[in-house]
Design an enzyme around this catalytic site. Structure first.
Site, PDB file in Angstrom:
ATOM      1  CG  HIS A 298      -1.799  -1.178   1.327  1.00 25.96           C
ATOM      2  ND1 HIS A 298      -2.801  -1.440   0.427  1.00 25.96           N
ATOM      3  CD2 HIS A 298      -1.812  -2.197   2.208  1.00 25.96           C
ATOM      4  CE1 HIS A 298      -3.406  -2.565   0.754  1.00 25.96           C
ATOM      5  NE2 HIS A 298      -2.827  -3.046   1.827  1.00 25.96           N
TER       6      HIS A 298
ATOM      7  CB  THR B 230      15.079  -2.772   7.068  1.00 27.02           C
ATOM      8  OG1 THR B 230      16.177  -2.492   7.944  1.00 27.02           O
ATOM      9  CG2 THR B 230      13.855  -3.147   7.886  1.00 27.02           C
TER      10      THR B 230
ATOM     11  NE  ARG C 273      21.286  -1.923  13.144  1.00 23.71           N
ATOM     12  CZ  ARG C 273      20.735  -1.125  12.228  1.00 23.71           C
ATOM     13  NH1 ARG C 273      20.849  -1.398  10.938  1.00 23.71           N
ATOM     14  NH2 ARG C 273      20.102  -0.029  12.583  1.00 23.71           N
TER      15      ARG C 273
END
Ligand SMILES: CC(C)(COP(=O)(O)OP(=O)(O)OC[C@H]1O[C@@H](n2cnc3c(N)ncnc32)[C@H](O)[C@@H]1OP(=O)(O)O)[C@@H](O)C(=O)NCCC(=O)NCCS
Length: 222
Positions: free
Chosen positions: A138, A201, A216
């Site tokens: 979205h 990410t 990480r």
């Protein structure tokens, strides 16, 4: 899928492709048992993969596996020896392509959602509940998001507003722990391990163990 005896962790069955005779025999033998229902679900799953993907004879599927691809089957390629128990999906508002290598495992409740490109190398393990999204589904902007939802529900005309998307590439022999999420634009180098529940990410280099939200690198894998 529900966490029950069909789940891979309760030794739920995988199914390979069989002809109508084998199917009829299986259905006859197990017709009163859950396995029969699961077998039929797996046959429906095979139909979805045969219709929507380029697959090998050595593909095996769980009863909740599914392939959704409104484009040509060449957009989804699944290598030989791979087991898929989750959902492999090309979004219908884009032209994405998915490639899964050989001898991979895609566990229960996994979703691969592709709007541009998802590649998974050979010998990769995606534990149950892993989500790989190369798109945001979205828009961020609230007006666009409302319009997007109205279009999705068929209440408004027009094309989908622009959303964030970027390819995801997962190298050979990557292991992604249960419940981890891999978001758009990420590259995970070969041999790396993503700890359970992590949210990836940013790129993870090869031979690394990564954990956390955001994920990480914790240490290198020798
Ligand atoms: C990836 C994994 C195997 C690593 O195990 P390990 O090498 O023994 O790692 P450790 O337990 O020594 O943890 C090392 C560090 O990472 C952290 N860590 C480990 N797993 C983590 C996670 N899922 N999320 C966040 N941090 C994590 C630890 O807290 C520790 O941090 P510290 O050094 O500051 O104390 C393990 O964390 C994991 O995710 N297991 C689940 C596997 C799975 O999904 N199985 C399903 C079947 S395929």
């Amino acid at each position: 899928m529900p966490i029950n005896s069909s789940h891979a962790f309760a030794r739920g069955a995988n199914f390979t492709q069989g002809g109508p005779l084998i199917g009829a025999l299986c259905a006859l033998i197990y017709r009163c048992a859950r396995l029969s229902l699961e077998w039929m679900a797996a046959q429906a799953a095979f139909r979805s993969f045969r219709r929507s993907a380029v697959i090998s004879d050595r593909l095996s599927l769980g009863p909740s596996a599914w392939c959704y691809n409104p484009g040509p089957p060449q957009r989804v390629a699944i290598g030989g020896g791979t087991t898929c128990r989750g959902i492999v999906r090309c979004e219908n508002w884009s032209q994405g392509s998915i490639s899964v290598g050989q001898d991979c495992y895609i566990g229960d409740d996994c979703i691969l959602s592709c709007a541009c490109r998802i590649t998974i190398g050979n010998h990769c393990l995606l534990a149950h509940g892993v989500q790989v999204f190369d798109n945001d589904t979205h828009p961020i902007n609230p007006e666009d998001r409302e319009r997007d939802f109205r279009i999705l529900r068929g209440e408004a005309a027009g094309s989908k507003p622009a959303i964030g998307m970027a390819p995801v590439d997962i190298g050979d022999r990557v292991w992604i722990g249960f419940g981890a999420s891999v978001l758009k634009g990420v590259r995970i180098g070969r041999n790396s391990v993503i700890a359970a529940g992590s949210v990836v990410t940013r790129d993870i280099p090869e031979n690394s163990l990564a954990a956390g939200n955001p994920a990480r690198v914790i240490r290198k894998i020798s």
